[in-house]
Design an enzyme around this catalytic site. Structure first.
Site, mmCIF file in Angstrom:
data_model
loop_
_atom_site.group_PDB
_atom_site.id
_atom_site.type_symbol
_atom_site.label_atom_id
_atom_site.label_comp_id
_atom_site.label_asym_id
_atom_site.label_seq_id
_atom_site.Cartn_x
_atom_site.Cartn_y
_atom_site.Cartn_z
ATOM 1 N N LYS A 47 44.020 54.315 30.479
ATOM 2 C CA LYS A 47 42.759 54.782 30.993
ATOM 3 C C LYS A 47 42.910 56.162 31.632
ATOM 4 C CE LYS A 47 41.614 53.361 35.289
ATOM 5 N NZ LYS A 47 42.492 53.901 36.317
ATOM 6 N N HIS A 66 46.996 48.303 33.219
ATOM 7 C CA HIS A 66 48.260 47.874 33.824
ATOM 8 C C HIS A 66 48.095 46.616 34.693
ATOM 9 C CE1 HIS A 66 47.063 50.077 37.486
ATOM 10 N NE2 HIS A 66 47.966 49.373 38.111
ATOM 11 N N LYS A 91 50.653 42.589 35.366
ATOM 12 C CA LYS A 91 51.095 41.941 36.608
ATOM 13 C C LYS A 91 51.273 40.449 36.350
ATOM 14 C CE LYS A 91 48.539 45.228 39.515
ATOM 15 N NZ LYS A 91 49.541 46.054 40.162
ATOM 16 N N GLU A 133 42.923 49.068 48.718
ATOM 17 C CA GLU A 133 44.065 49.981 48.725
ATOM 18 C C GLU A 133 44.146 50.678 50.072
ATOM 19 O OE1 GLU A 133 45.200 51.869 44.854
ATOM 20 O OE2 GLU A 133 43.036 52.164 44.853
ATOM 21 N N HIS A 159 40.206 47.233 35.661
ATOM 22 C CA HIS A 159 41.028 46.263 36.388
ATOM 23 C C HIS A 159 40.212 45.071 36.937
ATOM 24 C CE1 HIS A 159 43.763 49.459 35.903
ATOM 25 N NE2 HIS A 159 43.539 50.109 37.025
ATOM 26 N N LYS A 214 39.508 52.819 48.623
ATOM 27 C CA LYS A 214 40.725 53.469 49.115
ATOM 28 C C LYS A 214 40.602 53.629 50.627
ATOM 29 C CE LYS A 214 42.083 55.731 44.888
ATOM 30 N NZ LYS A 214 43.042 54.755 44.363
#
Ligand code: BG6
Length: 506
Positions: free
Chosen positions: A163, A193, A197, A231, A255, A356
């Protein structure tokens, strides 16, 4: 250490191949890809007939190898073994060139022919595009022109793209069209990604290898689902990229949607890639479209200002980050409420949030069940009778917890909330991982189950594009609207309160 009874299977080595990394000097290659290859080599999962072709604009062979070795040492969570590194190092072949220059592709072709002879890679090539997205359609086109993307005589050719795969529905469609002009869909591996996991992969095992959860996994028992990807980091040096993206684009249609699909999908008829991807796709297609009028009620955006993180560190607001304009309107926090229009999920809201500079780094999926009927506990204060909650912790401290009510010892019936908590590390020795090992290994074996299919990616974009459109047409007036180190804008709390619910305190 506790033990689990394991079902041991011998894992076969991956198919012989040469992996060509475009952008071999970049951050992803250094932090993730090469350490992942090292881990695969250490676990003896790479074929003996394996090679890496490192394609970059400039690199000096000796210095490049040295750098890669240092990167592996730095980013490895396990022990560094020189023999494993030497095994890999002698399979690395650099190619210099500009990604837009046809002659560079001629050199690449020659190198691959030499590599095939030297390492027996059999003409199987995996092209990893670790490049800016502006090259995602150009590189496959040039590979095609150079005759490098055509699969024949049993040789495979696969392309991995990361991405951002588009920035809205139209651009995602046009990227898919460009890719599909020169590649078959089966050759395109769109990486997310999060699917690398372990705990994300565990979701399907948890749901479908246990008989006790599936019967209650529906609207009769589940009140709502909350998915949080919090995050602690700010945008750091990625301001340039982030200004083009924002929290919603960066995290949600990829995600968070992947997490949601794994929770919401019907059992696939097998673990075969298309079976899994078909079921996921049905979830994206069943998500209720959001109309522009509904955006205000179904989505919340935020941007962090200056603040203090829980460890006392004072951090700057988003607008003071490098490469971010002083009046930036980009969101660093997004929350959305989604409904899946299906028999299983009708009227069960899925609340998704990500941001974030939140107080902790924490990813979890919380499934809140309906409250028990009240008759027996008429005298019990309602706040004592907490509904059951099942929490799948994705990172850190991976595990699964189930909370339920229990009697607090004593002469009167008083109820407390207790927890059954499974932590991965209590049962399983984790093998060192960067999160890319399984994805690379699967791609080498032609298993696309953990990769996004083009039509599903488009379906996901079509859900979020109305929100993006409304947000870009009406710039926020209250940014920054949350201080770094806090749980996002006030509006996010109100958004839940309107539904008589609240975000979990983490
Ligand atoms: C990336 C986003 O895809 O995922 C980043 O571009 C984000 O902005 C990252 O920080 C989060 O990944 P992880 O694995 O640290 O949760």
């Amino acid at each position: 250490m506790m033990t689990s009874s394991k079902s041991e299977t011998t894992v076969a080595k991956a198919d012989p191949c040469a992996m060509v990394i475009f952008g071999a000097g970049g951050d992803l290659t250094r932090r993730k890809l090469v350490p992942a290859l090292y881990n695969l080599a250490e676990s003896r999962l790479l074929s003996d007939n394996f090679a890496v072709v490192a394609f970059a604009r400039k690199l000096e062979d000796k210095a490049f190898r040295e750098q890669l070795r240092r990167d592996v040492q730095e980013h490895l969570s396990g022990e560094f073994r020189k023999e494993t590194w030497d095994w890999l190092d002698k399979r690395v072949h650099p190619v210099l060139g500009d990604f837009r220059d046809p002659e560079a592709y001629a050199r690449l072709k020659e190198t691959l022919e030499t590599v095939d002879k030297e390492h027996g890679t059999g003409g199987n090539y995996l092209f990893y595009l670790s490049t800016p997205p502006s090259l995602f359609s150009e590189i496959p086109r040039r590979l095609n022109e150079a005759g490098l993307s055509c699969e024949e005589n049993g040789r495979w050719r696969r392309v991995i793209v990361e991405k951002p795969l588009g920035r809205d529905l139209d651009s995602a469609r046009s990227l898919n069209r460009e890719l599909q002009k020169v590649l078959n869909e089966s050759q395109i591996y769109r990486i997310d990604h999060y699917l690398g996991k372990e705990t994300v992969q565990n979701i399907l095992v948890f749901r479908f290898a246990n008989a006790i959860f599936e019967p209650i996994w529906n609207r009769r028992y589940i009140d709502h689902v909350q998915i949080t990807v919090a995050e602690q980091v700010g945008v750091g040096s990625r301001g340039g990229y982030y200004e083009e993206a924002g929290a919603l684009r960066d995290m949600v249609p990829n995600h968070l949607f992947q997490l949601m699909a794994l929770i919401a999908m019907e059992p696939p008829i097998s673990f075969e890639a298309e079976a899994v991807r078909n079921e996921k796709g049905k979830i994206f297609r069943a998500m209720k479209p959001i109309t522009p009028d509904e955006v205000l009620n179904l989505a919340v955006r935020g941007q962090y200002g200056d603040g203090v993180m829980p460890d006392g560190e004072k951090v700057p607001g988003y607008r003071s980050e490098p490469n971010v304009p002083a009046d930036a309107a980009t969101e660093t926090y997004a929350a959305v409420k989604l409904m899946v229009d299906s028999w299983r999920w009708a009227d069960v809201p899925f609340y998704l949030r990500t941001g974030k500079r939140l107080p902790v780094r924490y990813t979890e999926i919380a499934i809140q069940f309906k409250r028990a009927p009240f008759i027996l506990f008429r005298q019990t204060p309602v706040e004592q009778l907490e509904p059951n909650l099942l929490v799948l912790r994705i990172q850190p401290n991976e595990g699964i917890a189930l909370s339920f009510s229990a009697k607090i010892p004593g002469p009167v019936v008083s109820i407390g909330d207790v927890n059954m908590d499974f932590c991965n590390q209590d049962y399983f020795n984790g093998t060192p991982t960067t999160g890319y090992e399984t994805l690379l290994y699967d791609c080498m074996n032609g298993d696309a189950g953990l990769f996004q299919r083009g039509d599903n990616a488009e379906a996901a974009w079509s859900v979020v594009t109305p929100i993006l459109d409304v947000w870009s047409a009406s710039p926020p007036r209250d940014f920054p609207n949350y201080a770094a180190g806090t749980w996002g804008p006030k509006a996010a709390g109100q958004f839940m309160r309107r539904d008589g619910r609240r975000w979990r305190r983490l």
